[in-house]
Scaffold this motif. Structure first.
Motif, PDB file in Angstrom:
ATOM      1  N   ASP A  43       5.699  22.336 -29.672  1.00 54.28           N
ATOM      2  CA  ASP A  43       5.323  20.943 -29.894  1.00 54.28           C
ATOM      3  C   ASP A  43       5.936  20.381 -31.165  1.00 54.28           C
ATOM      4  OD1 ASP A  43       3.683  21.077 -27.593  1.00 54.28           O
ATOM      5  OD2 ASP A  43       2.066  21.981 -28.778  1.00 54.28           O
ATOM      6  N   GLU A  44       5.814  19.059 -31.313  1.00 55.20           N
ATOM      7  CA  GLU A  44       6.284  18.385 -32.531  1.00 55.20           C
ATOM      8  C   GLU A  44       5.515  18.906 -33.746  1.00 55.20           C
ATOM      9  OE1 GLU A  44       5.786  14.230 -31.862  1.00 55.20           O
ATOM     10  OE2 GLU A  44       7.452  14.098 -30.461  1.00 55.20           O
ATOM     11  N   PRO A  45       6.153  18.941 -34.925  1.00 57.50           N
ATOM     12  CA  PRO A  45       7.437  18.303 -35.261  1.00 57.50           C
ATOM     13  C   PRO A  45       8.666  19.104 -34.867  1.00 57.50           C
ATOM     14  CG  PRO A  45       6.550  19.373 -37.200  1.00 57.50           C
ATOM     15  CD  PRO A  45       5.529  19.562 -36.119  1.00 57.50           C
ATOM     16  N   ALA A  46       8.472  20.266 -34.221  1.00 52.14           N
ATOM     17  CA  ALA A  46       9.617  21.057 -33.789  1.00 52.14           C
ATOM     18  C   ALA A  46      10.330  20.355 -32.635  1.00 52.14           C
ATOM     19  CB  ALA A  46       9.174  22.449 -33.384  1.00 52.14           C
ATOM     20  N   GLU A  47      11.620  20.607 -32.513  1.00 52.06           N
ATOM     21  CA  GLU A  47      12.426  20.020 -31.443  1.00 52.06           C
ATOM     22  C   GLU A  47      13.321  21.099 -30.843  1.00 52.06           C
ATOM     23  OE1 GLU A  47      15.834  16.534 -30.766  1.00 52.06           O
ATOM     24  OE2 GLU A  47      15.048  16.957 -32.763  1.00 52.06           O
ATOM     25  N   VAL A  48      13.246  21.269 -29.534  1.00 51.33           N
ATOM     26  CA  VAL A  48      14.071  22.254 -28.832  1.00 51.33           C
ATOM     27  C   VAL A  48      15.427  21.617 -28.530  1.00 51.33           C
ATOM     28  CG1 VAL A  48      14.297  23.721 -26.801  1.00 51.33           C
ATOM     29  CG2 VAL A  48      12.043  23.369 -27.841  1.00 51.33           C
ATOM     30  N   MET A  49      16.484  22.168 -29.146  1.00 48.16           N
ATOM     31  CA  MET A  49      17.828  21.620 -28.970  1.00 48.16           C
ATOM     32  C   MET A  49      18.500  22.180 -27.721  1.00 48.16           C
ATOM     33  SD  MET A  49      17.534  19.804 -31.624  1.00 48.16           S
ATOM     34  CE  MET A  49      19.116  18.965 -31.596  1.00 48.16           C
ATOM     35  N   CYS A  50      18.225  23.434 -27.388  1.00 52.59           N
ATOM     36  CA  CYS A  50      18.705  24.011 -26.138  1.00 52.59           C
ATOM     37  C   CYS A  50      17.799  25.166 -25.749  1.00 52.59           C
ATOM     38  CB  CYS A  50      20.170  24.437 -26.211  1.00 52.59           C
ATOM     39  SG  CYS A  50      20.505  25.923 -27.179  1.00 52.59           S
ATOM     40  N   VAL A  86      15.793  25.898 -31.930  1.00 51.35           N
ATOM     41  CA  VAL A  86      14.675  25.022 -32.256  1.00 51.35           C
ATOM     42  C   VAL A  86      14.844  24.501 -33.679  1.00 51.35           C
ATOM     43  CG1 VAL A  86      12.168  24.801 -32.410  1.00 51.35           C
ATOM     44  CG2 VAL A  86      13.191  26.375 -30.745  1.00 51.35           C
ATOM     45  N   ARG A  87      14.602  23.206 -33.842  1.00 50.53           N
ATOM     46  CA  ARG A  87      14.625  22.598 -35.169  1.00 50.53           C
ATOM     47  C   ARG A  87      13.197  22.481 -35.689  1.00 50.53           C
ATOM     48  NH1 ARG A  87      17.273  16.702 -36.788  1.00 50.53           N
ATOM     49  NH2 ARG A  87      17.415  17.113 -39.026  1.00 50.53           N
ATOM     50  N   ASN A  88      13.015  22.835 -36.968  1.00 48.73           N
ATOM     51  CA  ASN A  88      11.706  22.760 -37.638  1.00 48.73           C
ATOM     52  C   ASN A  88      10.679  23.712 -37.027  1.00 48.73           C
ATOM     53  OD1 ASN A  88      12.693  20.680 -39.339  1.00 48.73           O
ATOM     54  ND2 ASN A  88      12.195  19.132 -37.802  1.00 48.73           N
ATOM     55  N   PHE A  89      11.123  24.919 -36.703  1.00 50.27           N
ATOM     56  CA  PHE A  89      10.219  25.951 -36.175  1.00 50.27           C
ATOM     57  C   PHE A  89       9.421  26.541 -37.334  1.00 50.27           C
ATOM     58  CE2 PHE A  89       9.373  30.247 -34.365  1.00 50.27           C
ATOM     59  CZ  PHE A  89       8.740  29.840 -33.195  1.00 50.27           C
ATOM     60  N   THR A  90       8.113  26.699 -37.153  1.00 50.42           N
ATOM     61  CA  THR A  90       7.230  27.142 -38.239  1.00 50.42           C
ATOM     62  C   THR A  90       6.659  28.535 -37.962  1.00 50.42           C
ATOM     63  OG1 THR A  90       5.243  26.190 -37.224  1.00 50.42           O
ATOM     64  CG2 THR A  90       6.570  24.737 -38.640  1.00 50.42           C
ATOM     65  N   PRO A  91       6.173  29.242 -39.009  1.00 50.28           N
ATOM     66  CA  PRO A  91       5.532  30.552 -38.806  1.00 50.28           C
ATOM     67  C   PRO A  91       4.335  30.476 -37.867  1.00 50.28           C
ATOM     68  CG  PRO A  91       6.052  30.218 -41.125  1.00 50.28           C
ATOM     69  CD  PRO A  91       6.321  28.915 -40.442  1.00 50.28           C
ATOM     70  N   GLN A 118      18.993  24.994 -42.739  1.00 52.80           N
ATOM     71  CA  GLN A 118      17.695  25.643 -42.973  1.00 52.80           C
ATOM     72  C   GLN A 118      16.689  25.323 -41.880  1.00 52.80           C
ATOM     73  OE1 GLN A 118      16.705  24.255 -46.912  1.00 52.80           O
ATOM     74  NE2 GLN A 118      17.754  25.945 -47.939  1.00 52.80           N
ATOM     75  N   SER A 119      16.845  24.177 -41.234  1.00 50.93           N
ATOM     76  CA  SER A 119      15.852  23.740 -40.250  1.00 50.93           C
ATOM     77  C   SER A 119      16.109  24.279 -38.845  1.00 50.93           C
ATOM     78  CB  SER A 119      15.808  22.214 -40.194  1.00 50.93           C
ATOM     79  OG  SER A 119      17.010  21.696 -39.632  1.00 50.93           O
ATOM     80  N   MET A 120      17.302  24.835 -38.613  1.00 52.56           N
ATOM     81  CA  MET A 120      17.659  25.299 -37.272  1.00 52.56           C
ATOM     82  C   MET A 120      17.454  26.804 -37.134  1.00 52.56           C
ATOM     83  SD  MET A 120      18.673  22.858 -35.235  1.00 52.56           S
ATOM     84  CE  MET A 120      19.434  21.237 -35.173  1.00 52.56           C
TER      85      MET A 120
END
Length: 320
Positions: free
Chosen positions: A239-246, A258-263, A219-221
């Motif tokens: 920016d945080e809390p999101a994290e770019v995995m690639c 991206v992990r924890n991508f928000t609207p 759900q977070s990816m």
């Protein structure tokens, strides 16, 4: 609730190689924990430390509340272990190897082993050397489970096995977790892991990229496809809390996992100068694994150009 396995800043250095680099995790009872990684990622080194066969360079590890470097035999009494190539005495029969192994464990081992062998329909008088690879795997699993261990460790256990034997292994993992026991599964068989795991950890070059419950992880990816009016356009940082995995640029498309991508991040990105559109889609566990280990989701050379794939078509892709 006491963790069955804990690792804190676990490091293992060999000459010219850092097998583990600051690994941290905790595994709760009654769960299936899957450690995913490529060959050489450090999975087997992790298991050797957990079972007391390897002393870490630094950091701490406990298994069933015990330090395996100080009390390795006590740890091994309380765990069951199955590898991809079980070491069994070929000259023994199926019944003899059960009788021999029972001498190391309390009463009750041999009846439980014989019941398991009977369930798998393996004759006790057959020599180990005459068993198929699948039958050998079932004998190894029966030996590992006959003393009802608190923790079952499986290191690539289904490698090269036929579908029926793999199903038996998967069912045994689910049964163990349902009974309150814990399973530690090391594998790169993504589809099998996805069927049974409660928690996923992805190990890459000795470092844990992610550790999270399977449902939460998926759900977070998010995969983002950002269409640009010019490939040289700079987009706002995520920016945080999101994290770019690639992150990769494919013509006029920026493709990111991206992990924890928000609207709110989506709105900010979509309104940036030079951004034509932003499309999102969820990822399968296999795609998450590839993004964390390869740093790219691009298709192999020779396939169609990923930049030419529309977001609508990409959303219809199914990874098996």
């Amino acid at each position: 609730m006491t963790s069955v396995i804990t690792a804190q800043s676990l490091t293992m250095r060999f000459r010219g190689c850092d097998a583990l680099r600051g690994v941290d995790f905790a595994i709760e009872p009654g769960s299936v924990f899957a450690l995913l990684g490529e060959n050489g990622a450090g999975k087997t080194t992790m298991i050797r430390i957990m079972t007391g066969f390897q002393k870490p360079t630094s950091g701490e590890c406990t298994v069933c509340g015990i330090d395996p470097t100080r009390h390795p035999l006590e740890v091994r009494r309380r765990v069951g272990y199955v590898s991809d190539a079980p070491a069994l005495y070929d000259w023994m029969s199926v019944g003899e190897i059960g009788w021999f192994t029972a001498s190391f464990f309390p009463d009750g081992f041999l009846p439980a082993y014989r019941e398991s062998i009977r369930r798998y329909e393996i004759p006790e008088d057959r020599k180990i050397r005459h068993l198929s690879k699948g039958q050998r795997a079932k004998v190894a699993l029966s030996l590992a489970l006959a003393h009802d261990p608190e923790l079952l460790i499986l290191d690539e256990p289904t490698s090269g096995l036929d579908p029926m034997v793999r199903r038996d292994f998967l069912e045994s993992m689910i049964d163990r977790a349902a009974s309150g026991r814990t399973v530690f599964l090391s594998s790169h068989q993504i589809s099998e892991v996805e069927r049974v795991a409660d928690t996923i950890a992805i190990l890459h070059e000795g470092k844990l990229r992610v550790v999270a419950p399977l449902i939460e992880l998926k759900q977070s990816m998010t995969e983002l496809t950002v269409s640009l009016d010019d490939p040289l356009v700079a987009i706002p940082s995520i920016d945080e809390p999101a994290e770019v995995m690639c992150d990769e640029l494919l013509g006029r498309q920026r493709r990111m996992v991206v992990r924890n991508f928000t609207p709110e991040m989506h709105a900010r990105l979509a309104s940036a100068t030079g951004v034509v559109s932003v499309h999102e889609r969820p990822l399968s566990l296999e795609e998450i694994f590839i993004a964390c280990t390869k740093g790219s989701l691009s298709r192999p050379q020779g396939d169609s150009d990923p930049a030419a794939v529309t977001p609508q078509a990409a959303a219809m892709e199914v990874t098996i």
